[in-house]
Design a protein around this motif. Sequence first.
Motif, PDB file in Angstrom:
ATOM      1  N   UNK B 378       0.840  -1.210   0.000  1.00 26.46           N
ATOM      2  CA  UNK B 378       0.000   0.000   0.000  1.00 26.46           C
ATOM      3  C   UNK B 378       0.874   1.259   0.000  1.00 26.46           C
ATOM      4  N   UNK B 379       1.913   1.230   0.824  1.00 26.15           N
ATOM      5  CA  UNK B 379       2.821   2.390   0.872  1.00 26.15           C
ATOM      6  C   UNK B 379       3.511   2.588  -0.474  1.00 26.15           C
ATOM      7  N   UNK B 380       3.990   1.468  -1.056  1.00 28.39           N
ATOM      8  CA  UNK B 380       4.700   1.549  -2.335  1.00 28.39           C
ATOM      9  C   UNK B 380       3.826   2.141  -3.433  1.00 28.39           C
ATOM     10  N   UNK B 381       2.568   1.743  -3.462  1.00 23.13           N
ATOM     11  CA  UNK B 381       1.652   2.265  -4.493  1.00 23.13           C
ATOM     12  C   UNK B 381       1.333   3.732  -4.220  1.00 23.13           C
ATOM     13  N   UNK B 382       0.960   4.022  -2.964  1.00 24.97           N
ATOM     14  CA  UNK B 382       0.527   5.390  -2.634  1.00 24.97           C
ATOM     15  C   UNK B 382       1.654   6.408  -2.815  1.00 24.97           C
ATOM     16  N   UNK B 383       2.884   5.974  -2.523  1.00 23.46           N
ATOM     17  CA  UNK B 383       4.009   6.919  -2.612  1.00 23.46           C
ATOM     18  C   UNK B 383       4.266   7.374  -4.050  1.00 23.46           C
ATOM     19  N   UNK B 384       3.802   6.579  -5.021  1.00 18.75           N
ATOM     20  CA  UNK B 384       3.994   6.972  -6.415  1.00 18.75           C
ATOM     21  C   UNK B 384       2.981   8.013  -6.892  1.00 18.75           C
ATOM     22  N   UNK B 385       1.957   8.252  -6.091  1.00 21.53           N
ATOM     23  CA  UNK B 385       0.957   9.252  -6.477  1.00 21.53           C
ATOM     24  C   UNK B 385       0.907  10.419  -5.495  1.00 21.53           C
ATOM     25  N   UNK B 386       1.437  10.163  -4.298  1.00 21.01           N
ATOM     26  CA  UNK B 386       1.390  11.158  -3.234  1.00 21.01           C
ATOM     27  C   UNK B 386       2.848  11.425  -2.856  1.00 21.01           C
ATOM     28  N   UNK B 387       3.086  12.412  -2.037  1.00 21.40           N
ATOM     29  CA  UNK B 387       4.460  12.586  -1.545  1.00 21.40           C
ATOM     30  C   UNK B 387       4.794  11.447  -0.589  1.00 21.40           C
ATOM     31  N   UNK B 388       6.084  11.024  -0.576  1.00 21.79           N
ATOM     32  CA  UNK B 388       6.437   9.890   0.297  1.00 21.79           C
ATOM     33  C   UNK B 388       6.282  10.223   1.778  1.00 21.79           C
ATOM     34  N   UNK B 389       6.596  11.470   2.166  1.00 23.87           N
ATOM     35  CA  UNK B 389       6.442  11.841   3.580  1.00 23.87           C
ATOM     36  C   UNK B 389       4.962  11.874   3.967  1.00 23.87           C
ATOM     37  N   UNK B 390       4.120  12.390   3.055  1.00 23.92           N
ATOM     38  CA  UNK B 390       2.673  12.430   3.355  1.00 23.92           C
ATOM     39  C   UNK B 390       2.127  11.007   3.462  1.00 23.92           C
ATOM     40  N   UNK B 391       2.643  10.105   2.617  1.00 24.36           N
ATOM     41  CA  UNK B 391       2.208   8.707   2.662  1.00 24.36           C
ATOM     42  C   UNK B 391       2.503   8.105   4.034  1.00 24.36           C
ATOM     43  N   UNK B 392       3.729   8.313   4.505  1.00 23.35           N
ATOM     44  CA  UNK B 392       4.105   7.755   5.812  1.00 23.35           C
ATOM     45  C   UNK B 392       3.317   8.442   6.933  1.00 23.35           C
ATOM     46  N   UNK B 393       3.109   9.754   6.800  1.00 23.02           N
ATOM     47  CA  UNK B 393       2.372  10.473   7.840  1.00 23.02           C
ATOM     48  C   UNK B 393       0.962   9.909   7.998  1.00 23.02           C
ATOM     49  N   UNK B 394       0.327   9.560   6.878  1.00 21.56           N
ATOM     50  CA  UNK B 394      -1.057   9.075   6.937  1.00 21.56           C
ATOM     51  C   UNK B 394      -1.111   7.575   7.240  1.00 21.56           C
ATOM     52  N   UNK B 395      -0.228   6.791   6.585  1.00 25.92           N
ATOM     53  CA  UNK B 395      -0.299   5.333   6.767  1.00 25.92           C
ATOM     54  C   UNK B 395       0.422   4.844   8.030  1.00 25.92           C
ATOM     55  N   UNK B 396       1.368   5.646   8.521  1.00 27.15           N
ATOM     56  CA  UNK B 396       2.167   5.227   9.672  1.00 27.15           C
ATOM     57  C   UNK B 396       1.333   4.728  10.852  1.00 27.15           C
ATOM     58  N   UNK B 397       0.380   5.522  11.331  1.00 25.50           N
ATOM     59  CA  UNK B 397      -0.405   5.074  12.480  1.00 25.50           C
ATOM     60  C   UNK B 397      -1.199   3.788  12.198  1.00 25.50           C
ATOM     61  N   UNK B 398      -1.662   3.631  10.954  1.00 25.66           N
ATOM     62  CA  UNK B 398      -2.415   2.416  10.589  1.00 25.66           C
ATOM     63  C   UNK B 398      -1.502   1.206  10.685  1.00 25.66           C
TER      64      UNK B 398
END
Lengths: 294, 471
Positions: B378-398
């Motif tokens: 999920x992180x790998x896919x999302x990071x290609x469309x979103x910023x990588x830091x924003x991806x971790x910020x949102x997915x990190x807690x999940x």
Amino acid sequence: MKFLIAIGSKEYSGPTLELGMRVAKAFNAAVDIVYVGDKISAFSTSEVILAQENLENWELDRQGVDVLQWAFEYLVENKYIHSESDGGEFNTDKLVQTDDDRCEVHLEGRMTQEVGLILRNGDIIQQLRDEVKRSNIDVTIIGASKKRRMIHDLIQYIDSSIFVVKNYDRDRDYKLLLAVNDAPNTKKALKYGVRVAEAFELDVNAITISDSKEFRSDYRNASKWADKFLRRAGVDHSVNLVHGKFISLMNETAGDDHIIVMGNSTKSPLTKFFTGSKPLTVCEECNCPALIVK
Amino acid sequence: MLGFSNQTIADLLYWVTRKKWLIAAFAISIFLFYIPSPETLSPEGHRTLIIVVIALILIIGEVIPLPAVAILILILEVVFGIDTPNGVATSFMSDAVFFIMGSLMMAVAIVSQGLDKRLALGIIKLTGNKTWRIVFGFVAISSILSSFIGEHTVAAMMLPVALTLIRNTSDDQKAVHRLSTILLFSIAYGCAMGSIGTPSGGGRNVIMIGYISEFGLGNISYLEWIKYAYPMLLLEIPIAVALLWMTFKPEQRILDSAVRKLKVKVTKAGEMTGNQMMAIGIFILVFLGWVFLSPYLGLGIVALIGVFLYLSFGLIEWQDINRNTNWGVILLFGAAISLGIQMKETGAAEWVATQSINGMSMVIDDLGFMQWFISVFLTGILTNFLSNAATVAVLGPVVLDMGGNPIILGISTSIASAFAYLTIVASPTCMIIHSSGLVKSSDYLKAGWKLFVISIILLFLISNLYWPYLS
């Protein structure tokens, strides 16, 4: 008057630049030549600007400067601008950053008024819209795009006349095909058409197309007015009233050796958005340059 | 129509067509607001997820400026009653935001010192004039440097080196297309791979370390992170070189004349100046601070000390930092981290984690693998469309609420967010090489998908075979 010529690359924009400059010369208009580079993601704007500024330390040009340089060389070669002060060389130091996504250089025109070279980045429709508003552009000249939406957006959202340069060959003998009807933009289209015909020494074919065999009096009057106007202008012309489907007749008549000039549709933008318009279909389907006058 | 002129209607239509994602975001959020909260999710969690959906749509669609998205997140957190204004303000500013701010500012300071010419000379001395050796040098140097000083700093410094080589080889872009592509992707992919190596390689690493610490799941020091991530970085270098070489076989196998011209150009720069030596010295101090002082001061404060020193010693003007720092991104990351914390506190993160695991349990039996796969893929896919830091910020807690080993899942997520190989918008480095005008958008997929798949496999092997020995 002021014209805007949008160019994209050395390989494909030659005909657009050539035809655009010749038309601008016919109108003795000021010209801006714009290159619109790719949109930069908002996440990376500062980083890309930082990288581009660093390129300048290495005397390397950013994307698009080479295309402006090519346009400059074309202008010098064809004596559209005075370039003696720069020794005929394009001086990139003179490119002035006017906004985050825009820089420009102004050159003294010889056969036209002032010529500006502009570099922009972003969504092409948004950038052209901004440029048209900023510089009060009368005619925007652009090469044909394969994307249907692009032609629609140009005609619908750019607040100037649009000249779509499709399949232009300088060695071909062209005629001018004027679409005449009772729409308010037709008179302006006729005036523009005459200027182009005079400059290029083209014969004019003024055609009025009716869906039915019976021609409405408005159409007949428009055709008569066009005949009178062209005669007074001293342009070699023929006037034809024909019936049939507008698009197929225009396509058939224009072939690939006409420059089409027609007025923009007066339908509501909402209607045009959903059902399209005749000028839009002409630009899409005809295989020759088309000027849509607003 | 309704007394509006055609021009007004056309302008309105234009606005609607350009802002369709904004309209969609609000329509979806209103719909989500009025559907009842699931039984296992608190009303605050429900409303937090609505903000997540709005933010994702607006960030990916880029329909409004990023600072506007950041401000909207903060407003909605208060208006939806998720937290008090002071609570939102507290969650907005953290050491991770200080780090992102500091590293963006240091990037400007470092790039402006003209050290790239020394770097070019160093690379060429090491690699010689054979193309494959230059490609290897570009990937290796970009990776190793970006693991310490941030990927876009290295990309900005390496870009002119690559362009000089390309333009000195031929003026005809078509004749050197594959050479251009391989050199530029060596930089972009090298920088992306390198950014996993240390916490200072990317803001997302610091965000993940912050989450792990804030949620009481453990503490990861600078050196511990290196032990986890650096072997992967080193293994990826030859793999990436081989993949790039097989995908874009360059037209020229030797760049003799181009290398000679580059040497002449960079030799003109003369001896290293006092300012350049001072700039390197300050960065070494900052690096030592990250290694030894970050447990006490935080990575962000150490980065800000570096900025303070660059400014105080006159190595950079504030105007230059101000002009070249992406303040909108800093605001957005602050807001995204705040949203991540609210996801954790309202139980929204746990709910999403549980739902994801339940959903995937029909396909995959092994719980441990499932947790790992969801977080990484999920992180790998999302990071290609979103910023990588924003991806971790949102997915990190999940990810951290999925159960399993939070350190392994957290670091895996952070590393997977560097697999931004597939699109132009995936990372600033991809955008920087694209801005040269020499790479096409289709080129990103050509090599990117192979590196993406191999990186996931490599991460799986390392996290299962090597990391357990570190815990």
